[in-house]
Design a protein around this motif. Structure first.
Motif, short mmCIF file in Angstrom:
data_model
loop_
_atom_site.label_atom_id
_atom_site.label_comp_id
_atom_site.label_asym_id
_atom_site.label_seq_id
_atom_site.Cartn_x
_atom_site.Cartn_y
_atom_site.Cartn_z
N VAL A 1 16.23 -30.33 -19.98
CA VAL A 1 15.54 -31.84 -20.44
C VAL A 1 16.95 -32.62 -20.78
N ASN A 2 18.65 -31.76 -21.30
CA ASN A 2 19.52 -32.62 -21.40
C ASN A 2 19.62 -33.42 -20.40
N PHE A 3 19.58 -33.12 -19.32
CA PHE A 3 20.46 -33.27 -17.67
C PHE A 3 19.34 -34.84 -17.50
N LEU A 4 17.77 -34.67 -17.81
CA LEU A 4 17.55 -35.49 -17.63
C LEU A 4 17.70 -37.18 -19.12
N ARG A 5 17.81 -36.70 -19.95
CA ARG A 5 18.69 -37.55 -20.50
C ARG A 5 19.48 -38.36 -20.45
N GLU A 6 20.63 -37.50 -20.33
CA GLU A 6 22.13 -37.72 -19.93
C GLU A 6 21.71 -38.43 -18.44
N ARG A 7 21.27 -38.62 -17.46
CA ARG A 7 21.27 -39.50 -16.61
C ARG A 7 20.26 -40.49 -16.17
#
Ligand code: FAD
Length: 452
Positions: A259-265
């Protein structure tokens, strides 16, 4: 003495949306007597899996025609208060750039509706006897011969029937058994989906729109919506440069994502999207695959396909659920048509039903597949220009997206009637001078009680 109808043994591969809908439609709409329908599903249990799924007016109308009224309730699915099916916003400014509209959808229950896939699946399941669904039956291979069809399962068992309907999804083993060379291609997009309790967002995100929203960025998209039964969904769609082979090896369908990938993106997106990514508790990954249109949907005069198995369109325009329902309904209409006034169904009539079904559905989904492959093949934009140029190009892309009313408001019953009437129309024209009699095509569905 009247001729006793023989039992028609129907095998359905897969108990997803298309498989269940086919079982319901055959039982309720086809008027086939002595039907024996058995479904074979690889999953060991029918759990509420998947994330969100949308049905457009065509799918909602078809559910109603099949008598699946429990799926149409406000409790089960979510319809936005504005009555606008899709609102497109700018990723950074949150400005509304464009909207889709319903054109001929007078009944609000037929407006685009968003479900947890598990809830739609459960609604269909209520109409299918559990004893006809065989779980833990992973199909390895399907065969058709002069007298029937067979399915071969991973556990070494087999099932025999008269006709086979492949409803086993995108990576269909039934399709692969009859078209071994068929290949899927990665669309270049991976979806990160999540569904969770709407209490995580309600009253917690300032200015959160009540309707479903689609934010478009230069490369990525983000979708968020309430669903039925107090659920909420977020979906991030990201470009991934990897090849089909690499994706196939490294990302499984429904695999846990980060989910951190989504947040970062999305960290530089507007505050609503940013806040939505922060409350999203987890993501699952769905790499998006599509396949070419099939040359035929009928194999050995006894086998056909429904749903994603028949048209691997990679979920484009969120049409998959509705297309699957319309496939099921069209197939049942085709059997109903050839069955009229006959006590038993001859092999010739079965073949005719399968081809009537193919002729009704294939041109429609081929049109969609041409758009899908055109989009995958379209050249990526050149090197980034100024912020203003990029913005202008994004806005033009949003406003220039294909109009999909032909898809979302498709009338499958009218399409079937046009196909079924065609030979009679020719006949009538040829014999009009001599006052030749014209056969009639019966539509206007009266549901039968389920015979499964
Ligand atoms: C687990 C899962 C989650 C999904 N989540 C979403 C989602 O969140 N959003 C969305 O838009 N779409 C989702 N989809 C896809 C969506 O359901 C379909 O695109 C659409 O509804 C068409 O349905 P279908 O029945 O043709 O395919 P599917 O819904 O994919 O159903 C195919 C069925 O066949 C079974 N099957 C596959 N292979 C075999 C085999 N070898 N032997 C026996 N059974 C087999 C599968 O387990 C499944 O039950 C999901 C599909 C699945 C299977």
């Amino acid at each position: 003495m009247s001729e006793k109808p023989e039992t028609l043994r129907v095998l359905i591969a897969g108990a997803g949306i298309a498989g269940l809908a086919t079982a319901v439609a055959l039982a309720r709409v086809s008027t086939l007597p002595n039907l024996d329908v058995q479904l074979y599903e690889q999953a060991p249990e029918l759990l509420e899996i998947g994330a969100s799924i949308a049905l457009s007016p065509n799918g909602m109308r078809t559910l109603e025609k099949m008598g699946v009224h429990n799926a149409l309730t406000d409790e089960n699915g979510f319809r936005g208060p504005s009555g606008i099916p899709q609102i497109f916003r700018h990723w950074k400014t949150n400005q509304v750039i464009s909207v889709d509209t319903h054109r001929k959808v007078p009944d609000p229950r037929h407006h685009t509706t968003r479900f947890h896939r598990g809830h739609l699946h459960s609604a269909l399941l209520e109409h299918v006897p559990r004893e006809s669904i065989h779980l833990g039956k992973k199909i390895l291979h399907a065969e058709a011969h002069e007298n029937g069809v067979s399915l071969h399962f991973e556990d070494g068992s087999t099932a025999q029937g008269d006709i086979l309907i492949g409803a086993d999804g995108l990576k269909s083993k039934v399709r692969q058994s009859f078209i071994p060379e068929y290949k899927l291609r990665f669309s270049g997009k991976v979806y990160m989906r999540s569904t969770f309790d709407a209490a995580l967002v309600e009253g917690k995100i300032p200015n959160l729109p009540a309707d479903s929203m689609h934010w478009w960025g230069p490369n990525d998209n983000f979708f968020a919506s309430r669903l039925g039964k107090g659920q909420y969904t977020t979906v991030g769609a990201f470009s991934d440069p990897r090849s089909s082979e690499e994706i196939e090896k490294s990302v499984a369908w429904d695999q846990k994502g980060d989910v951190n990938f989504l947040r970062e993106r999305c960290k530089n997106w507007n505050p609503i999207v940013k806040a939505l990514t922060e409350v999203t508790p987890y993501t699952n990954l769905y790499p998006n695959f599509a396949g070419d249109a099939l040359k035929t949907w009928v194999f050995k005069s006894r086998v056909t396909l429904v749903g994603d198995a028949a048209h691997a369109h990679g979920g484009a325009f969120a049409a998959g659920g509705s297309l699957a329902l319309d496939d099921a309904f069209a197939l049942a209409l085709a059997f109903r048509h050839v069955r009229l006034n006959r006590a038993s169904l001859t092999p010739g009539a079965i073949t005719r039903a399968l081809y009537l079904y193919e002729k009704t559905r294939q041109p429609h989904t081929d049109r969609l597949l041409r758009i899908v492959h055109g989009q995958i093949d379209s050249k990526p934009a050149g090197p980034p220009g100024s912020v203003e140029e990029e913005d202008e190009s994004l806005i033009n892309r949003i406003r220039g997206r294909p109009d999909t009313e032909w898809l979302s408001e498709h009338d499958v019953e009218a399409a079937f009637a046009a196909v079924a009437e065609a030979p009679y129309r020719k006949q009538a024209l040829a014999s009009s001078a001599g006052g030749g009699q014209q056969d009639t095509v019966v539509t206007g569905i009266k549901l039968q009680p389920s015979k499964l």
